[in-house]
Design an enzyme around this catalytic site. Structure first.
Site, PDB file in Angstrom:
ATOM      1  N   HIS A  62      32.767  61.599  58.440  1.00  7.20           N
ATOM      2  CA  HIS A  62      34.207  61.675  58.673  1.00  7.20           C
ATOM      3  C   HIS A  62      34.681  63.125  58.636  1.00  7.20           C
ATOM      4  O   HIS A  62      33.947  64.017  58.227  1.00  7.20           O
ATOM      5  CB  HIS A  62      34.993  60.825  57.675  1.00  7.20           C
ATOM      6  N   HIS A  64      38.002  65.669  57.548  1.00 11.48           N
ATOM      7  CA  HIS A  64      39.264  65.887  56.829  1.00 11.48           C
ATOM      8  C   HIS A  64      39.956  67.091  57.449  1.00 11.48           C
ATOM      9  O   HIS A  64      39.336  68.142  57.606  1.00 11.48           O
ATOM     10  CB  HIS A  64      39.009  66.239  55.354  1.00 11.48           C
ATOM     11  N   TYR A 126      41.177  69.127  47.157  1.00 14.89           N
ATOM     12  CA  TYR A 126      40.496  67.850  47.402  1.00 14.89           C
ATOM     13  C   TYR A 126      39.573  67.952  48.618  1.00 14.89           C
ATOM     14  O   TYR A 126      38.433  67.511  48.579  1.00 14.89           O
ATOM     15  CB  TYR A 126      41.532  66.743  47.609  1.00 14.89           C
ATOM     16  N   GLN A 130      35.269  67.853  48.506  1.00  7.68           N
ATOM     17  CA  GLN A 130      34.826  66.544  48.970  1.00  7.68           C
ATOM     18  C   GLN A 130      33.304  66.402  48.913  1.00  7.68           C
ATOM     19  O   GLN A 130      32.783  65.370  48.521  1.00  7.68           O
ATOM     20  CB  GLN A 130      35.331  66.297  50.394  1.00  7.68           C
TER      21      GLN A 130
END
Length: 153
Positions: A62, A64, A126, A130
């Site tokens: 994924h 971000h 954050y 990750q």
């Protein structure tokens, strides 16, 4: 940077979004040469639309992004543009992907988006941490699997 406002003709704005999106079937496709190419493609497409990438990180399955999107553009129209054009560009660069993903559908249909507000530093941290978080979770969930082909009871 947290309180920086941008301006259009008659508008002062500060619209920041945390966006997460995945490859189709959540395949672990974002690595090695694909990762570098996807990073360059996403940077180029954001620059073309006037969207600022504040923070970004590509995980194996994924992506971000912390983006500053002008209010004249909706998040959904920008994400349609970003996922559509980046899929076309990655398939042009790596033609062998068509055997895994079919006819130019690299990204999954949905995505996650949330507004940032004034806690931008927390979300940046954050996104940066990750990898560390995923590695820590992998270490906690170490499980011994039995070999189904070894035979015996």
């Amino acid at each position: 940077m947290a309180n920086q406002t941008n301006s259009l003709a008659h508008t002062k704005w500060m619209c920041k979004y945390h966006i997460v999106f995945t490859p189709k079937y959540r395949r672990k496709a974002i690595y090695n040469q694909y990762r570098a190419d996807l990073r360059d493609i996403i940077k180029t497409l954001c620059k073309n639309k006037g969207v600022e990438i504040i923070e970004g990180h590509m995980m194996v399955d994924h992506v971000h992004l912390l983006l500053s999107i002008p209010p004249k553009m909706s998040v959904s129209s920008f994400m349609g543009y970003l996922t559509g054009k980046s899929a076309l560009m990655i398939f042009d660069k790596h033609a062998n992907l068509k055997y895994k993903y079919g006819n130019r559908h690299f990204w999954a249909e949905g995505y996650y988006v949330s507004t940032v507000g004034l806690n931008e530093a927390t979300i940046q941290r954050y996104i940066q941490d990750q990898d560390k978080h995923d590695i820590a979770l992998d270490k906690l969930s170490v499980k011994e699997y039995e070999d189904p082909f070894k035979g015996g009871k």
